[in-house]
Design a protein around this motif. Structure first.
Motif, PDB file in Angstrom:
ATOM      1  N   ARG A 120       0.849  -1.193   0.000  1.00 25.48           N
ATOM      2  CA  ARG A 120       0.000   0.000   0.000  1.00 25.48           C
ATOM      3  C   ARG A 120       0.883   1.240   0.000  1.00 25.48           C
ATOM      4  NH1 ARG A 120      -4.822   1.379   4.388  1.00 25.48           N
ATOM      5  NH2 ARG A 120      -6.068   2.727   3.009  1.00 25.48           N
ATOM      6  N   LEU A 121       0.542   2.182  -0.847  1.00 20.16           N
ATOM      7  CA  LEU A 121       1.331   3.410  -0.988  1.00 20.16           C
ATOM      8  C   LEU A 121       0.511   4.624  -0.555  1.00 20.16           C
ATOM      9  CD1 LEU A 121       2.950   2.864  -4.521  1.00 20.16           C
ATOM     10  CD2 LEU A 121       3.847   2.186  -2.285  1.00 20.16           C
ATOM     11  N   PHE A 122       1.188   5.528   0.150  1.00 25.30           N
ATOM     12  CA  PHE A 122       0.611   6.822   0.505  1.00 25.30           C
ATOM     13  C   PHE A 122       1.567   7.911   0.036  1.00 25.30           C
ATOM     14  CE2 PHE A 122      -0.964   3.865   3.672  1.00 25.30           C
ATOM     15  CZ  PHE A 122      -2.314   4.187   3.776  1.00 25.30           C
ATOM     16  N   LEU A 123       1.015   9.074  -0.252  1.00 29.09           N
ATOM     17  CA  LEU A 123       1.846  10.234  -0.557  1.00 29.09           C
ATOM     18  C   LEU A 123       1.668  11.275   0.534  1.00 29.09           C
ATOM     19  CD1 LEU A 123       3.751  11.702  -2.563  1.00 29.09           C
ATOM     20  CD2 LEU A 123       1.700  12.807  -3.487  1.00 29.09           C
ATOM     21  N   LEU A 124       2.767  11.695   1.144  1.00 30.85           N
ATOM     22  CA  LEU A 124       2.767  12.796   2.110  1.00 30.85           C
ATOM     23  C   LEU A 124       3.223  14.042   1.364  1.00 30.85           C
ATOM     24  CD1 LEU A 124       2.452  13.720   5.059  1.00 30.85           C
ATOM     25  CD2 LEU A 124       4.863  13.118   5.407  1.00 30.85           C
ATOM     26  N   ASP A 125       2.294  14.963   1.146  1.00 31.04           N
ATOM     27  CA  ASP A 125       2.554  16.166   0.355  1.00 31.04           C
ATOM     28  C   ASP A 125       3.131  17.254   1.255  1.00 31.04           C
ATOM     29  OD1 ASP A 125       2.576  18.351  -1.307  1.00 31.04           O
ATOM     30  OD2 ASP A 125       0.433  18.316  -1.767  1.00 31.04           O
ATOM     31  N   ARG A 176       5.658  -0.282   8.270  1.00 35.82           N
ATOM     32  CA  ARG A 176       5.622   0.886   7.385  1.00 35.82           C
ATOM     33  C   ARG A 176       7.027   1.405   7.157  1.00 35.82           C
ATOM     34  NH1 ARG A 176       1.573   5.574   9.017  1.00 35.82           N
ATOM     35  NH2 ARG A 176       0.122   4.196   7.918  1.00 35.82           N
ATOM     36  N   TRP A 177       7.299   1.754   5.915  1.00 39.26           N
ATOM     37  CA  TRP A 177       8.531   2.468   5.565  1.00 39.26           C
ATOM     38  C   TRP A 177       8.168   3.860   5.064  1.00 39.26           C
ATOM     39  CZ3 TRP A 177      12.317  -1.058   2.291  1.00 39.26           C
ATOM     40  CH2 TRP A 177      12.734  -2.138   3.074  1.00 39.26           C
ATOM     41  N   HIS A 178       9.124   4.763   5.156  1.00 40.29           N
ATOM     42  CA  HIS A 178       8.992   6.113   4.599  1.00 40.29           C
ATOM     43  C   HIS A 178      10.052   6.293   3.524  1.00 40.29           C
ATOM     44  CE1 HIS A 178       6.144   7.941   7.548  1.00 40.29           C
ATOM     45  NE2 HIS A 178       6.525   6.879   8.240  1.00 40.29           N
ATOM     46  N   ALA A 179       9.623   6.660   2.331  1.00 37.95           N
ATOM     47  CA  ALA A 179      10.537   6.843   1.194  1.00 37.95           C
ATOM     48  C   ALA A 179      10.758   8.324   0.950  1.00 37.95           C
ATOM     49  CB  ALA A 179       9.970   6.187  -0.060  1.00 37.95           C
ATOM     50  N   HIS A 180      11.995   8.686   0.608  1.00 36.45           N
ATOM     51  CA  HIS A 180      12.356  10.096   0.473  1.00 36.45           C
ATOM     52  C   HIS A 180      13.553  10.213  -0.477  1.00 36.45           C
ATOM     53  CE1 HIS A 180      12.915  14.243   1.619  1.00 36.45           C
ATOM     54  NE2 HIS A 180      12.248  14.150   2.763  1.00 36.45           N
ATOM     55  N   ALA A 181      13.479  11.125  -1.418  1.00 39.81           N
ATOM     56  CA  ALA A 181      14.652  11.476  -2.219  1.00 39.81           C
ATOM     57  C   ALA A 181      15.548  12.342  -1.343  1.00 39.81           C
ATOM     58  CB  ALA A 181      14.237  12.232  -3.478  1.00 39.81           C
ATOM     59  N   VAL A 182      16.791  11.894  -1.119  1.00 36.84           N
ATOM     60  CA  VAL A 182      17.621  12.529  -0.103  1.00 36.84           C
ATOM     61  C   VAL A 182      18.979  12.954  -0.638  1.00 36.84           C
ATOM     62  CG1 VAL A 182      16.510  11.227   1.750  1.00 36.84           C
ATOM     63  CG2 VAL A 182      18.613  10.346   0.731  1.00 36.84           C
ATOM     64  N   GLY A 236       3.903   4.006  18.207  1.00 38.50           N
ATOM     65  CA  GLY A 236       4.077   2.627  17.780  1.00 38.50           C
ATOM     66  C   GLY A 236       5.534   2.309  17.480  1.00 38.50           C
ATOM     67  N   ARG A 237       5.777   1.149  16.890  1.00 37.53           N
ATOM     68  CA  ARG A 237       7.136   0.744  16.581  1.00 37.53           C
ATOM     69  C   ARG A 237       7.734   1.681  15.541  1.00 37.53           C
ATOM     70  NH1 ARG A 237       6.953  -4.872  13.247  1.00 37.53           N
ATOM     71  NH2 ARG A 237       9.158  -4.324  13.052  1.00 37.53           N
ATOM     72  N   PRO A 238       9.052   1.938  15.590  1.00 37.87           N
ATOM     73  CA  PRO A 238       9.670   2.854  14.632  1.00 37.87           C
ATOM     74  C   PRO A 238       9.511   2.367  13.199  1.00 37.87           C
ATOM     75  CG  PRO A 238      11.143   2.415  16.481  1.00 37.87           C
ATOM     76  CD  PRO A 238      10.002   1.450  16.608  1.00 37.87           C
ATOM     77  N   SER A 239       9.434   3.316  12.289  1.00 37.59           N
ATOM     78  CA  SER A 239       9.298   2.996  10.869  1.00 37.59           C
ATOM     79  C   SER A 239      10.654   2.689  10.253  1.00 37.59           C
ATOM     80  CB  SER A 239       8.672   4.179  10.128  1.00 37.59           C
ATOM     81  OG  SER A 239       7.379   4.456  10.597  1.00 37.59           O
ATOM     82  N   LEU A 292      12.869  -5.268  -2.766  1.00 38.16           N
ATOM     83  CA  LEU A 292      13.672  -4.639  -1.721  1.00 38.16           C
ATOM     84  C   LEU A 292      12.829  -4.138  -0.551  1.00 38.16           C
ATOM     85  CD1 LEU A 292      16.113  -2.558  -3.970  1.00 38.16           C
ATOM     86  CD2 LEU A 292      16.524  -4.792  -2.921  1.00 38.16           C
ATOM     87  N   VAL A 293      11.533  -3.955  -0.770  1.00 37.58           N
ATOM     88  CA  VAL A 293      10.664  -3.407   0.274  1.00 37.58           C
ATOM     89  C   VAL A 293      10.109  -4.536   1.125  1.00 37.58           C
ATOM     90  CG1 VAL A 293       8.533  -2.145   0.747  1.00 37.58           C
ATOM     91  CG2 VAL A 293      10.067  -1.376  -1.073  1.00 37.58           C
ATOM     92  N   GLU A 294      10.379  -4.475   2.408  1.00 35.47           N
ATOM     93  CA  GLU A 294       9.884  -5.468   3.359  1.00 35.47           C
ATOM     94  C   GLU A 294       8.937  -4.772   4.336  1.00 35.47           C
ATOM     95  OE1 GLU A 294      13.427  -7.058   5.063  1.00 35.47           O
ATOM     96  OE2 GLU A 294      13.981  -8.175   3.252  1.00 35.47           O
ATOM     97  N   ALA A 295       7.881  -4.219   3.795  1.00 35.37           N
ATOM     98  CA  ALA A 295       6.904  -3.490   4.604  1.00 35.37           C
ATOM     99  C   ALA A 295       5.542  -3.619   3.952  1.00 35.37           C
ATOM    100  CB  ALA A 295       7.296  -2.019   4.731  1.00 35.37           C
ATOM    101  N   ASP A 296       4.512  -3.508   4.774  1.00 34.05           N
ATOM    102  CA  ASP A 296       3.145  -3.555   4.264  1.00 34.05           C
ATOM    103  C   ASP A 296       2.767  -2.254   3.559  1.00 34.05           C
ATOM    104  OD1 ASP A 296       2.614  -6.133   5.512  1.00 34.05           O
ATOM    105  OD2 ASP A 296       2.556  -5.022   7.408  1.00 34.05           O
ATOM    106  N   GLU A 297       3.347  -1.153   4.038  1.00 30.20           N
ATOM    107  CA  GLU A 297       3.002   0.172   3.515  1.00 30.20           C
ATOM    108  C   GLU A 297       4.265   1.002   3.311  1.00 30.20           C
ATOM    109  OE1 GLU A 297      -1.224   0.668   5.984  1.00 30.20           O
ATOM    110  OE2 GLU A 297       0.528   1.875   6.529  1.00 30.20           O
ATOM    111  N   VAL A 298       4.213   1.888   2.335  1.00 30.20           N
ATOM    112  CA  VAL A 298       5.267   2.879   2.137  1.00 30.20           C
ATOM    113  C   VAL A 298       4.619   4.256   2.022  1.00 30.20           C
ATOM    114  CG1 VAL A 298       7.151   3.714   0.677  1.00 30.20           C
ATOM    115  CG2 VAL A 298       6.801   1.247   0.965  1.00 30.20           C
TER     116      VAL A 298
END
Length: 449
Positions: A72-77, A238-244, A265-268, A400-406
């Motif tokens: 599952r993908l979310f966008l944080l604007d 959950r993971w958080h993706a970011h261009a860094v 909750g548990r750290p992302s 490479l993604v080992e999470a239910d959500e990003v």
């Protein structure tokens, strides 16, 4: 939030003002060494209606983008300020609010000084302009000097700070022909060598603002918003993706989760997305080296198939996808790598070829969030959002993604139609620390030129 839904918070810093102050106090108390040079301290001014108006561009939004290959993908604007279209707005507003509080409390005028590839400069200049327009400070009390590389100077936005001759003098953009690393050194040396003399001659204090703690505290609002409006399903990962470049934003998000305590909750986990010119954080995470690319004379492209964390195909193994990402060997890499090893995550490097190949898919994916990417990718001037989404899609596909959500952090996206570049007449060339010192002294003069 239901499927394909969007939740919006119009003034995040005002909404989480006490938490931002707590974060500022926390990082100040946790420093083992005081910041080099002048700092106004961690205090924010009282939250008046005037200050609320100043902070009103600190909006946040989250959109459910659906699932992709089971993730599952979310966008944080983070790009809702029309005066910047980047996440640099949040820290810039907090920095300028702290500066205004110092000015009001002490009577000492301040000059902010920052190196920048472009976006920090635009955001700090926008925040200073807003502080002037909102009456938090006068042009005698606060000004901003920026040192930017020549290669990205055209990405600095034109505002009233450039159009008004007196504001232009007081708020210079200093352009250096060297690299991003060179502008960081110039700003640091300029402050170290000349700040004391400038204060003695003009009474203006120089604040060199490029400090991780100045950014981490403001970026805690991401975690506060996530906790309130984007709850994680029980037991979900959950993971958080970011261009860094240096990952200041993700370090701020992590600080926010720490300060929220057990309620968060548990750290992302974190997914770092970089480009080929500066892949240092991905390399640090995996103790690796960039793979060797083979040139294909038939296509003119370079290819590799030995490392799934690097582009399979690229036009240039050392290409600069976006000059915003200019930091080599960032000091934040060990901390970020430690968080990922402890809590999950990974890193991926993307190429221009991959971003162009996925562009229409990315454009359609972010449209429900109200983000309109141009039909012609050649109109794009800031690639952070496209890089982050492309990297996330590729990471999911490559296993490479080992999470239910990003949650993809949309940290920047603007086109040639969103802004007017700073005119050449408002760009002041500098060759060394002496030139920077002279420019700062001229900007600090109180008399009208």
């Amino acid at each position: 939030m239901g499927a394909r839904g969007t939740v919006v918070l119009d003034n995040a810093i005002a909404a989480y003002y006490e938490r931002v102050q707590a974060a500022l106090d926390h990082v100040a108390a946790g420093r083992h060494d005081p910041p080099e040079g002048f700092s106004p301290g961690p205090r924010l001014p009282p939250l008046t209606e005037r200050l609320r108006a100043f902070l009103s561009v600190s909006g946040l939004a989250a959109t459910d983008l659906g699932t992709y290959h089971g993730t599952r993908l979310f966008l944080l604007d983070l790009m809702r300020n029309p005066g910047t279209r980047t996440t640099k707005t949040f820290a810039s507003l907090v920095i300028v609010a702290r500066a205004a509080h110092h000015v009001r409390g002490t009577g000492e005028p301040l000059m902010l000084l920052t190196p920048s590839s472009a976006n920090k400069a635009t955001a700090l200049r926008d925040a200073v302009r807003r502080a002037l327009d909102c009456g938090l400070v006068t042009r005698d009390e606060l000004r901003i000097a920026c040192v930017v590389p020549e290669d990205s100077a055209a990405k600095v936005w034109r505002t009233a700070l450039a159009d008004d001759p007196e504001l232009r003098r007081r708020n210079p953009v200093l352009v250096h022909a060297g690299s991003g690393a060179a502008v960081k050194a110039l700003a640091s040396e300029g402050a170290a060598r000349h700040a004391a003399a400038i204060e003695r001659l003009t009474g203006v204090r120089v604040w060199h603002t490029l400090d991780l703690d100045n950014y981490r505290a403001a970026d805690t609002v991401r975690a506060c918003f996530e906790h309130a409006h984007l709850p994680r399903p029980a037991g979900g990962t959950r993971w958080h993706a970011h261009a860094v470049s240096s990952a200041f934003g993700l370090l701020g998000h992590h600080l926010g989760t720490v300060l929220l305590g057990e309620g968060a909750g548990r750290p992302s986990g974190y997914l770092l997305v970089q480009h080929l010119a500066t892949p240092d954080m991905v390399l640090d995470l995996h103790h690796g080296t960039a793979p060797a690319y083979r040139h294909d004379p038939a296509t003119g492209l370079y290819a590799q198939d030995g490392d799934p964390r690097f582009p399979a195909v690229t036009h240039d193994p050392a290409e600069v996808l976006d000059p915003t990402f200019y930091t080599r060997s960032p000091a934040t890499a060990p901390a970020m790598s430690g968080l990922i090893r402890a809590h999950g995550g990974d890193g991926l490097v993307v190429s221009r070829h991959e971003c162009f190949g996925r562009y229409d898919q990315v454009r359609a994916l972010v449209a429900p969030a109200g983000i309109v990417l141009p039909a012609d990718p050649g109109r794009l001037r800031e690639w952070s959002l496209v890089m982050a989404v492309t990297g996330t899609l590729l990471a999911v596909e490559r296993g490479l993604v080992e999470a239910d959500e990003v949650v993809v952090h949309g940290s920047g996206s603007y086109t040639a139609d969103d802004f007017t570049p700073l005119p050449p007449a408002a760009r002041q060339p500098v060759a060394g620390p002496g030139d920077v010192g002279a420019a700062l002294r001229a900007a600090a003069r109180q008399e009208t030129a």
